[in-house]
Design a protein around this motif. Sequence first.
Motif, PDB file in Angstrom:
ATOM      1  N   THR A 129       0.806  -1.123  -0.191  1.00 11.79           N
ATOM      2  CA  THR A 129       0.141  -0.094   0.047  1.00 11.79           C
ATOM      3  C   THR A 129       0.778   1.421  -0.067  1.00 11.79           C
ATOM      4  O   THR A 129       0.400   2.354  -0.568  1.00 11.79           O
ATOM      5  CB  THR A 129      -0.814   0.008   1.216  1.00 11.79           C
ATOM      6  OG1 THR A 129      -1.808  -1.101   0.981  1.00 11.79           O
ATOM      7  CG2 THR A 129      -1.819   1.258   1.454  1.00 11.79           C
ATOM      8  N   VAL A 189       1.661   3.068  -3.480  1.00 12.49           N
ATOM      9  CA  VAL A 189       0.214   3.607  -3.814  1.00 12.49           C
ATOM     10  C   VAL A 189       0.032   4.926  -3.143  1.00 12.49           C
ATOM     11  O   VAL A 189      -0.351   5.920  -3.722  1.00 12.49           O
ATOM     12  CB  VAL A 189      -0.855   2.853  -3.580  1.00 12.49           C
ATOM     13  CG1 VAL A 189      -2.077   3.159  -4.349  1.00 12.49           C
ATOM     14  CG2 VAL A 189      -0.509   1.287  -4.329  1.00 12.49           C
ATOM     15  N   PHE A 248     -13.575   3.368  -8.279  1.00 15.73           N
ATOM     16  CA  PHE A 248     -13.389   1.662  -8.691  1.00 15.73           C
ATOM     17  C   PHE A 248     -13.896   1.414 -10.132  1.00 15.73           C
ATOM     18  O   PHE A 248     -13.523   0.549 -10.655  1.00 15.73           O
ATOM     19  CB  PHE A 248     -14.470   1.232  -7.512  1.00 15.73           C
ATOM     20  CG  PHE A 248     -15.827   1.596  -7.624  1.00 15.73           C
ATOM     21  CD1 PHE A 248     -16.876   1.095  -8.590  1.00 15.73           C
ATOM     22  CD2 PHE A 248     -16.270   2.717  -6.827  1.00 15.73           C
ATOM     23  CE1 PHE A 248     -18.183   1.734  -8.543  1.00 15.73           C
ATOM     24  CE2 PHE A 248     -17.615   3.213  -6.843  1.00 15.73           C
ATOM     25  CZ  PHE A 248     -18.608   2.436  -7.858  1.00 15.73           C
ATOM     26  N   VAL A 289     -11.008   2.101 -12.416  1.00 13.89           N
ATOM     27  CA  VAL A 289      -9.875   0.937 -12.305  1.00 13.89           C
ATOM     28  C   VAL A 289     -10.282  -0.310 -13.255  1.00 13.89           C
ATOM     29  O   VAL A 289      -9.628  -0.980 -13.707  1.00 13.89           O
ATOM     30  CB  VAL A 289      -9.461   0.467 -10.784  1.00 13.89           C
ATOM     31  CG1 VAL A 289      -8.616   1.881 -10.450  1.00 13.89           C
ATOM     32  CG2 VAL A 289     -10.367   0.012 -10.003  1.00 13.89           C
ATOM     33  N   HIS A 323       0.738  -0.871 -11.617  1.00 11.06           N
ATOM     34  CA  HIS A 323      -0.776  -1.150 -11.077  1.00 11.06           C
ATOM     35  C   HIS A 323      -0.917   0.123  -9.923  1.00 11.06           C
ATOM     36  O   HIS A 323      -1.992   0.386  -9.637  1.00 11.06           O
ATOM     37  CB  HIS A 323      -0.767  -2.780 -10.243  1.00 11.06           C
ATOM     38  CG  HIS A 323      -0.599  -3.797 -11.225  1.00 11.06           C
ATOM     39  ND1 HIS A 323      -0.128  -4.830 -10.828  1.00 11.06           N
ATOM     40  CD2 HIS A 323      -1.416  -3.870 -12.567  1.00 11.06           C
ATOM     41  CE1 HIS A 323      -0.166  -5.610 -11.967  1.00 11.06           C
ATOM     42  NE2 HIS A 323      -1.126  -5.053 -12.865  1.00 11.06           N
ATOM     43  N   ILE A 363      -4.014   2.904  -9.523  1.00  8.52           N
ATOM     44  CA  ILE A 363      -4.874   2.930  -8.117  1.00  8.52           C
ATOM     45  C   ILE A 363      -4.728   4.421  -7.501  1.00  8.52           C
ATOM     46  O   ILE A 363      -5.583   5.001  -7.189  1.00  8.52           O
ATOM     47  CB  ILE A 363      -4.641   1.856  -7.194  1.00  8.52           C
ATOM     48  CG1 ILE A 363      -4.809   0.302  -7.712  1.00  8.52           C
ATOM     49  CG2 ILE A 363      -5.392   2.041  -5.881  1.00  8.52           C
ATOM     50  CD1 ILE A 363      -4.372  -0.485  -6.788  1.00  8.52           C
ATOM     51  N   LEU A 373      -8.299   4.410  -1.002  1.00  5.30           N
ATOM     52  CA  LEU A 373      -7.631   3.278  -1.276  1.00  5.30           C
ATOM     53  C   LEU A 373      -8.331   1.897  -0.969  1.00  5.30           C
ATOM     54  O   LEU A 373      -8.157   0.895  -1.637  1.00  5.30           O
ATOM     55  CB  LEU A 373      -6.156   2.982  -0.531  1.00  5.30           C
ATOM     56  CG  LEU A 373      -5.111   4.294  -1.010  1.00  5.30           C
ATOM     57  CD1 LEU A 373      -3.848   4.004  -0.582  1.00  5.30           C
ATOM     58  CD2 LEU A 373      -5.005   4.306  -2.467  1.00  5.30           C
ATOM     59  N   LEU A 411     -10.555   1.001  -4.086  1.00  7.50           N
ATOM     60  CA  LEU A 411      -9.730   1.063  -5.410  1.00  7.50           C
ATOM     61  C   LEU A 411      -9.117  -0.225  -5.200  1.00  7.50           C
ATOM     62  O   LEU A 411      -8.851  -1.085  -6.274  1.00  7.50           O
ATOM     63  CB  LEU A 411      -9.042   2.333  -5.309  1.00  7.50           C
ATOM     64  CG  LEU A 411      -9.412   3.721  -5.522  1.00  7.50           C
ATOM     65  CD1 LEU A 411      -8.732   4.640  -5.465  1.00  7.50           C
ATOM     66  CD2 LEU A 411     -10.326   3.608  -6.902  1.00  7.50           C
ATOM     67  N   GLU A 412      -8.236  -0.343  -4.212  1.00  4.13           N
ATOM     68  CA  GLU A 412      -7.336  -1.755  -3.978  1.00  4.13           C
ATOM     69  C   GLU A 412      -8.233  -2.977  -4.270  1.00  4.13           C
ATOM     70  O   GLU A 412      -7.882  -3.725  -5.088  1.00  4.13           O
ATOM     71  CB  GLU A 412      -6.827  -1.772  -2.751  1.00  4.13           C
ATOM     72  CG  GLU A 412      -5.626  -0.822  -2.715  1.00  4.13           C
ATOM     73  CD  GLU A 412      -4.788  -1.124  -1.529  1.00  4.13           C
ATOM     74  OE1 GLU A 412      -3.800  -0.229  -1.095  1.00  4.13           O
ATOM     75  OE2 GLU A 412      -5.413  -1.754  -0.497  1.00  4.13           O
ATOM     76  N   PHE A 441      -9.549  -3.186  -7.941  1.00  8.26           N
ATOM     77  CA  PHE A 441      -8.393  -3.643  -9.060  1.00  8.26           C
ATOM     78  C   PHE A 441      -7.540  -4.852  -8.431  1.00  8.26           C
ATOM     79  O   PHE A 441      -6.714  -5.327  -9.191  1.00  8.26           O
ATOM     80  CB  PHE A 441      -7.131  -2.459  -9.004  1.00  8.26           C
ATOM     81  CG  PHE A 441      -6.482  -2.522 -10.359  1.00  8.26           C
ATOM     82  CD1 PHE A 441      -7.086  -2.361 -11.591  1.00  8.26           C
ATOM     83  CD2 PHE A 441      -5.184  -2.628 -10.235  1.00  8.26           C
ATOM     84  CE1 PHE A 441      -6.619  -2.562 -12.676  1.00  8.26           C
ATOM     85  CE2 PHE A 441      -4.396  -2.465 -11.372  1.00  8.26           C
ATOM     86  CZ  PHE A 441      -5.072  -2.575 -12.603  1.00  8.26           C
ATOM     87  N   PHE A 455      -5.877  -5.360  -5.943  1.00 11.24           N
ATOM     88  CA  PHE A 455      -4.504  -5.303  -5.454  1.00 11.24           C
ATOM     89  C   PHE A 455      -4.239  -5.924  -4.031  1.00 11.24           C
ATOM     90  O   PHE A 455      -5.082  -5.351  -3.117  1.00 11.24           O
ATOM     91  CB  PHE A 455      -4.215  -3.637  -5.687  1.00 11.24           C
ATOM     92  CG  PHE A 455      -2.863  -3.363  -5.662  1.00 11.24           C
ATOM     93  CD1 PHE A 455      -1.897  -3.346  -6.422  1.00 11.24           C
ATOM     94  CD2 PHE A 455      -2.610  -2.791  -4.383  1.00 11.24           C
ATOM     95  CE1 PHE A 455      -0.560  -2.719  -6.273  1.00 11.24           C
ATOM     96  CE2 PHE A 455      -1.218  -2.360  -3.962  1.00 11.24           C
ATOM     97  CZ  PHE A 455      -0.260  -2.320  -4.946  1.00 11.24           C
TER      98      PHE A 455
END
Lengths: 293, 285
Positions: free
Chosen positions: B72, B75, B119, B122, B155, B159, B229, B232-233, B236, B238
Amino acid sequence: MANRRNSKVVSSSTRALVRAWQVRRALFLVVPYFFLLLWLFTGGVHMDVRPGELYEVPSEPAWEKPNAEHWFGTTGEGADLFDLSRHAMATSVAVAVVSVALGIGLALLFTALYVFDPGKKRFQLLYMMSRGGYIVPSMVVLVILAGASGGSLGVAIFGLILVIAFHLSPVLANWFQEGESGFDVTAGYVLGLSRREIVLHRVFPKVLRRLPGVFASLVPPVVLIEMALSFLGLTGDRLSCGAMIAYGQAMIIEAPWMAISPGIMASGVVLILSLLGWRVSAALQIGPLPRIF
Amino acid sequence: MARLILQRLLVSLIRFGGAILVLLVLVEFAYCVLGGSGNHVWLYDSYGPVPPELTSRPVNWAGLFFDRLAATLPVAGLAFGGILLIGYSWGVMGARLRRFHLARILSAPFSAFACIPGFWFVVLVAIYSYFSWQRPGFANDLIVEDGPNLLAWWHAAVIALPAMALGAAWQIREVSGVLEREVALPYVKGLHLAGYSDEDIFYGNAFRRAVPLLISVSDRTLSSVVGSLICLEYAFRFPGSGALLVESVKLQSYAGIFVSALSLSLIVSVGVLLRDWILKLVQPE
């Protein structure tokens, strides 16, 4: 000699007209809001649509790509995605409106607990809590609350109200302090008015006048947050653009418009709400708000 | 100076302790009061080993904490670094050319981009990646085994971009607002009358005087960026702390929730502490 003093009705209606003229720019913005909400909430979609059932793929899917008849394409069952997305956005906007309105009300109530105290450090506890609470991101609170309750929309709204009230209280406290430093307040003290009278009749109206601007500014981010929570599957099996995008991901290869179309609708509606919110907040001169989400 | 630095560190530790307490109360309230669970946060049995759904290799909670935090941090660094870079440079430019309302114009593209659900953005990148580049688009689809892992930075950038847009517009307007308020003070008129040039007044006086205020607003977007995040993570796919929080909430893993929520709070806490230290260095009194 005739008494030339206006009646109470005439004077109060004159005052109301003068105030309406002062905020005419904000009032004018009610018209586009009205049309946007009218467009969102007048659809032919039934309220009990479940995205899980909607995005099920039958053995012989009847979906259509975006075309002249169906701008956003259709689902596997042939349902029009434009209408569904519009209905989903109506739900998101309704959730945001309720959450923001109650959040602002709670913040006002919470701040009002300290306002009548004459001490100079009356808001100290509020500021201290705000600085401490800042390090736990709002989204963490919302995800834990909504997720733990098993995806209840009511709990998500409850969480949104709490978070908005928590972050808005110090802003309102600042406005109360600003309001108390005005010339009219000093004059009120000199004339012997009580603190209660001054706060209620001089300071409160100044703060209340700004609240529609706060409301208009907070609705767009809350719509986005509601969609994010439904994308994560934390607000139950209820139609929302977030849930539609989440379900649409499973069909990225066969029918990518199932994930793309709801996002276009969501972006468009949030953009319009943001523009309107920006104009309302500029017209009411609310100044910068903290980033809650 | 050392006393001031240690004092801020102590304040930061107290706040972080408060955050831990808040999280404990929140989890207890959410799961036991709202969710009706019998697993209280104070019971040892409520915390088991790391569930296999949360990790691809055998690891304990501390290992998972560091793994996810390490994923994290780049990012968050990219997103927050971008906000500071764009927010301050464009905000100062906007205030300098305030007669043209440049701050509004410069922040408009970011404000517009922030209206797009992150979201969804991504997911769109993943779809585009699949159809145009003929490769799986989500972060967990391909693993680089040899050579520099440039894919991980790609990646992270995907994000970080929507997370940055959320904060950059706000930062531009805030920086510009601070400087515009400073320029509106009466001493600036005095300097004008004394014959100082516009540039000299702005950079030599107003900007210099506003530096402490400008530093004090530097961390205001950090909490919202870190919060964004989470979604978003997860969208994706992630493997960061944000995605861990959602996965843990769905698995009802208290330890996973604490590990992820505390790592996110730690990032914000360190950001606030750095801001406090820099502010104390610039303005010790």
